[in-house]
Design a protein around this motif. Structure first.
Motif, PDB file in Angstrom:
ATOM      1  N   MET A   1      40.780  35.824  37.307  1.00 36.64           N
ATOM      2  CA  MET A   1      41.016  37.005  38.092  1.00 36.64           C
ATOM      3  C   MET A   1      41.515  36.585  39.480  1.00 36.64           C
ATOM      4  O   MET A   1      41.020  35.633  40.076  1.00 36.64           O
ATOM      5  CB  MET A   1      39.722  37.803  38.223  1.00 36.64           C
ATOM      6  N   LEU A   2      42.513  37.317  39.992  1.00 32.41           N
ATOM      7  CA  LEU A   2      43.068  37.024  41.309  1.00 32.41           C
ATOM      8  C   LEU A   2      42.168  37.580  42.403  1.00 32.41           C
ATOM      9  O   LEU A   2      41.641  38.684  42.288  1.00 32.41           O
ATOM     10  CB  LEU A   2      44.456  37.653  41.452  1.00 32.41           C
ATOM     11  N   SER A   3      42.045  36.818  43.479  1.00 34.60           N
ATOM     12  CA  SER A   3      41.291  37.301  44.640  1.00 34.60           C
ATOM     13  C   SER A   3      42.165  38.281  45.419  1.00 34.60           C
ATOM     14  O   SER A   3      43.393  38.343  45.233  1.00 34.60           O
ATOM     15  CB  SER A   3      40.904  36.129  45.531  1.00 34.60           C
ATOM     16  N   LEU A   4      41.554  39.024  46.321  1.00 33.80           N
ATOM     17  CA  LEU A   4      42.316  39.938  47.167  1.00 33.80           C
ATOM     18  C   LEU A   4      43.334  39.170  48.006  1.00 33.80           C
ATOM     19  O   LEU A   4      44.450  39.651  48.228  1.00 33.80           O
ATOM     20  CB  LEU A   4      41.384  40.753  48.065  1.00 33.80           C
ATOM     21  N   GLN A   5      42.983  37.961  48.453  1.00 27.51           N
ATOM     22  CA  GLN A   5      43.919  37.156  49.232  1.00 27.51           C
ATOM     23  C   GLN A   5      45.125  36.758  48.387  1.00 27.51           C
ATOM     24  O   GLN A   5      46.263  36.820  48.851  1.00 27.51           O
ATOM     25  CB  GLN A   5      43.240  35.904  49.795  1.00 27.51           C
TER      26      GLN A   5
END
Length: 151
Positions: A1-5
């Motif tokens: 899963m991708l982080s918000l950053q």
């Protein structure tokens, strides 16, 4: 899963590539100063252009683009990889251009390529450090003037 950053970085990089297209398509060469790092290397040789620094690239574009009556840079299918303050991407570009012949004819030139980019975050802002074009195709259609073969 991708982080918000990571999501933010990808969106900023995609916007940067759109700003490049906008700068070229509107002939606003100085906007490229906001797109590329000061030490950028830009290689257009795969499509018949030069390789060089930002200043020589801006001069090339300013000289060659008036030879085209119209053009658009349509970019898509970016594969972006972010690693901290650096990133790489491979982005598809479809670049239709209208070329006026000496005899008054008009030809549609279709250019297909990929941009192979290296990015750097400079003072919190993403910029292109290196751009290399990879050619897919180039095709010049017959006369596209009204009453011509493709009207």
């Amino acid at each position: 899963m991708l982080s918000l950053q990571e999501i933010s970085d990808r969106m900023e990089i995609e916007d940067l590539m759109v700003r490049y297209s906008h700068a070229v398509d509107t002939r606003q060469w100085d906007l490229l100063d906001e797109v590329f790092t000061a030490d950028a290397h830009i290689d257009y040789t795969a499509m018949g252009g030069p390789a060089g620094d930002l200043a020589s690239t801006k001069k090339f574009l300013e000289t060659v683009m008036p030879n085209f009556a119209a053009f658009q840079h349509l970019i898509s299918n970016s594969s972006i990889r972010v690693d901290g303050d650096t990133a790489t991407a491979r982005t598809m570009c479809h670049n239709p251009m209208l070329v006026d012949g000496a005899d008054g004819s008009r030809h549609l030139m279709l250019c297909g390529l990929w941009y192979l980019d290296t990015f750097a975050r400079v003072d919190g802002t993403w910029k292109i450090r290196q751009r290399v074009e990879e050619k897919s195709y180039m095709f010049v259609a017959p006369d596209a003037t009204p009453g011509g073969a493709t009207s």
